[in-house]
Write a protein that holds these residues in place. Sequence first.
Motif, PDB file in Angstrom:
ATOM      1  N   LEU A   1       0.880  -1.170   0.000  1.00 17.20           N
ATOM      2  CA  LEU A   1       0.000   0.000   0.000  1.00 17.20           C
ATOM      3  C   LEU A   1       0.910   1.211   0.000  1.00 17.20           C
ATOM      4  CD1 LEU A   1      -2.708   1.561   0.411  1.00 17.20           C
ATOM      5  CD2 LEU A   1      -2.384   1.206   2.881  1.00 17.20           C
ATOM      6  N   THR A   2       0.725   2.090  -0.979  1.00 10.63           N
ATOM      7  CA  THR A   2       1.534   3.307  -1.053  1.00 10.63           C
ATOM      8  C   THR A   2       0.627   4.520  -1.007  1.00 10.63           C
ATOM      9  OG1 THR A   2       3.176   2.177  -2.436  1.00 10.63           O
ATOM     10  CG2 THR A   2       3.289   4.574  -2.347  1.00 10.63           C
ATOM     11  N   LEU A   3       0.868   5.381  -0.038  1.00 11.75           N
ATOM     12  CA  LEU A   3       0.141   6.635   0.100  1.00 11.75           C
ATOM     13  C   LEU A   3       0.971   7.764  -0.505  1.00 11.75           C
ATOM     14  CD1 LEU A   3      -1.046   6.270   3.822  1.00 11.75           C
ATOM     15  CD2 LEU A   3      -2.106   5.354   1.734  1.00 11.75           C
ATOM     16  N   VAL A   4       0.298   8.842  -0.870  1.00 13.31           N
ATOM     17  CA  VAL A   4       0.988  10.019  -1.413  1.00 13.31           C
ATOM     18  C   VAL A   4       0.638  11.210  -0.536  1.00 13.31           C
ATOM     19  CG1 VAL A   4       1.263  11.561  -3.384  1.00 13.31           C
ATOM     20  CG2 VAL A   4       0.945   9.102  -3.761  1.00 13.31           C
ATOM     21  N   SER A   5       1.661  11.815   0.049  1.00 13.92           N
ATOM     22  CA  SER A   5       1.456  12.987   0.914  1.00 13.92           C
ATOM     23  C   SER A   5       1.944  14.230   0.178  1.00 13.92           C
ATOM     24  CB  SER A   5       2.151  12.781   2.260  1.00 13.92           C
ATOM     25  OG  SER A   5       3.555  12.592   2.091  1.00 13.92           O
ATOM     26  N   GLY A   6       2.943  14.905   0.705  1.00 16.72           N
ATOM     27  CA  GLY A   6       3.489  16.095   0.070  1.00 16.72           C
ATOM     28  C   GLY A   6       4.573  16.698   0.926  1.00 16.72           C
ATOM     29  N   MET A   7       5.538  17.326   0.271  1.00 15.16           N
ATOM     30  CA  MET A   7       6.714  17.859   0.954  1.00 15.16           C
ATOM     31  C   MET A   7       6.367  18.817   2.080  1.00 15.16           C
ATOM     32  SD  MET A   7       9.667  20.294  -0.656  1.00 15.16           S
ATOM     33  CE  MET A   7       8.598  21.739  -0.456  1.00 15.16           C
ATOM     34  N   ILE A   8       5.251  19.561   1.942  1.00 16.70           N
ATOM     35  CA  ILE A   8       4.946  20.548   2.985  1.00 16.70           C
ATOM     36  C   ILE A   8       4.502  19.883   4.280  1.00 16.70           C
ATOM     37  CG2 ILE A   8       4.463  22.448   1.407  1.00 16.70           C
ATOM     38  CD1 ILE A   8       1.483  21.906   1.796  1.00 16.70           C
ATOM     39  N   GLY A   9       4.375  18.569   4.292  1.00 16.64           N
ATOM     40  CA  GLY A   9       4.236  17.882   5.564  1.00 16.64           C
ATOM     41  C   GLY A   9       5.531  17.894   6.349  1.00 16.64           C
TER      42      GLY A   9
ATOM     43  N   THR B   1      -1.873  25.837   5.305  1.00 21.20           N
ATOM     44  CA  THR B   1      -1.714  25.355   6.672  1.00 21.20           C
ATOM     45  C   THR B   1      -2.295  23.964   6.871  1.00 21.20           C
ATOM     46  OG1 THR B   1      -1.786  27.631   7.459  1.00 21.20           O
ATOM     47  CG2 THR B   1      -2.142  25.900   9.091  1.00 21.20           C
ATOM     48  N   MET B   2      -3.559  23.785   6.520  1.00 19.25           N
ATOM     49  CA  MET B   2      -4.182  22.488   6.759  1.00 19.25           C
ATOM     50  C   MET B   2      -3.598  21.404   5.871  1.00 19.25           C
ATOM     51  SD  MET B   2      -6.190  22.172   9.271  1.00 19.25           S
ATOM     52  CE  MET B   2      -6.913  20.600   8.810  1.00 19.25           C
ATOM     53  N   LEU B   3      -3.250  21.736   4.640  1.00 19.81           N
ATOM     54  CA  LEU B   3      -2.637  20.728   3.787  1.00 19.81           C
ATOM     55  C   LEU B   3      -1.285  20.299   4.350  1.00 19.81           C
ATOM     56  CD1 LEU B   3      -2.823  18.975   1.300  1.00 19.81           C
ATOM     57  CD2 LEU B   3      -1.856  20.849  -0.043  1.00 19.81           C
TER      58      LEU B   3
ATOM     59  N   ASN C   1      -0.699  16.398   5.194  1.00 22.64           N
ATOM     60  CA  ASN C   1       0.415  15.630   4.637  1.00 22.64           C
ATOM     61  C   ASN C   1       1.278  15.024   5.741  1.00 22.64           C
ATOM     62  OD1 ASN C   1      -0.219  16.006   1.925  1.00 22.64           O
ATOM     63  ND2 ASN C   1       0.933  17.905   1.780  1.00 22.64           N
ATOM     64  N   ALA C   2       1.508  15.771   6.807  1.00 19.00           N
ATOM     65  CA  ALA C   2       2.271  15.222   7.935  1.00 19.00           C
ATOM     66  C   ALA C   2       1.531  14.048   8.561  1.00 19.00           C
ATOM     67  CB  ALA C   2       2.524  16.312   8.970  1.00 19.00           C
ATOM     68  N   ALA C   3       0.206  14.157   8.638  1.00 22.14           N
ATOM     69  CA  ALA C   3      -0.590  13.064   9.196  1.00 22.14           C
ATOM     70  C   ALA C   3      -0.511  11.820   8.322  1.00 22.14           C
ATOM     71  CB  ALA C   3      -2.040  13.513   9.364  1.00 22.14           C
TER      72      ALA C   3
ATOM     73  N   LEU D   1       0.635   8.174   9.289  1.00 23.17           N
ATOM     74  CA  LEU D   1      -0.292   7.075   9.038  1.00 23.17           C
ATOM     75  C   LEU D   1       0.424   5.910   8.352  1.00 23.17           C
ATOM     76  CD1 LEU D   1      -3.248   5.986   8.937  1.00 23.17           C
ATOM     77  CD2 LEU D   1      -3.462   7.140   6.718  1.00 23.17           C
ATOM     78  N   ALA D   2       1.218   6.216   7.346  1.00 25.43           N
ATOM     79  CA  ALA D   2       1.931   5.156   6.624  1.00 25.43           C
ATOM     80  C   ALA D   2       2.880   4.400   7.552  1.00 25.43           C
ATOM     81  CB  ALA D   2       2.700   5.748   5.442  1.00 25.43           C
TER      82      ALA D   2
END
Length: 238
Positions: free
Chosen positions: A127-135, A143-145, A149-151, A155-156
Amino acid sequence: MTAHPLAGQTVAVFGGSSGIGFATAQAAHALGARIVLVSRSEDRLDRARAALGDAETRALDLRDAPAVRAFFDAREPFHHVVVSAADLSVGPLRQRSLADECAAMDSKFWGAVNVAHAARIVAGGSLTLVSGMIGTRPTGAATMLSAINAAIDTLAKALATEMAPVRVNCVSPGRIETPWWDYLPPDQRLALFDKTAAATPLRRIGRPEEVAAQIVHLMQNGFMTGSVVLVDGGGSVG
């Protein structure tokens, strides 16, 4: 080494009708995988299937947990599942409504949770999730994104211990040129890309296929789990 290392394997890509998700489907298909594209839009799925040439498609909203459960229950376990879908807009928290921020959380974070909760994946699959560097490098411009992304990164990591021997990883892209940015007028989009490129060591933004290459690598590397891999052109350190 075989030219088709994913031959005989099934890959479900949530958010597979465009951008990083579609690039991932293309890369996995080229390595012999059987692809199921999942997205909310029938029209985009039709175009993606025509471009790919050989794929099953399913229109589905990740926020609908019972529908996600039914999707997996109706099929044999997948070898690999990828979650790159998100339907959201961004901005500073105090300039946006809380309803919009809750919708962003429902789409990107809870969508990933819904898939993780229901997914049926073979032992040793991924299972591969995609977050983002701003996490990793948060910004008040989103802010919320940043928090979402950190969450997803966390989670992973937690799922990697819960779901073993299924492997769970996360890919964290920097700014990537995808259709998601089409909401901006062309001149604003170009200015944003130029500004981002100037601030990164590689002096450019990324391409969907570069993120897809990392996702497909995670499918194939049986000794990777619990990893969060930055594919950001050095943006997190630039």
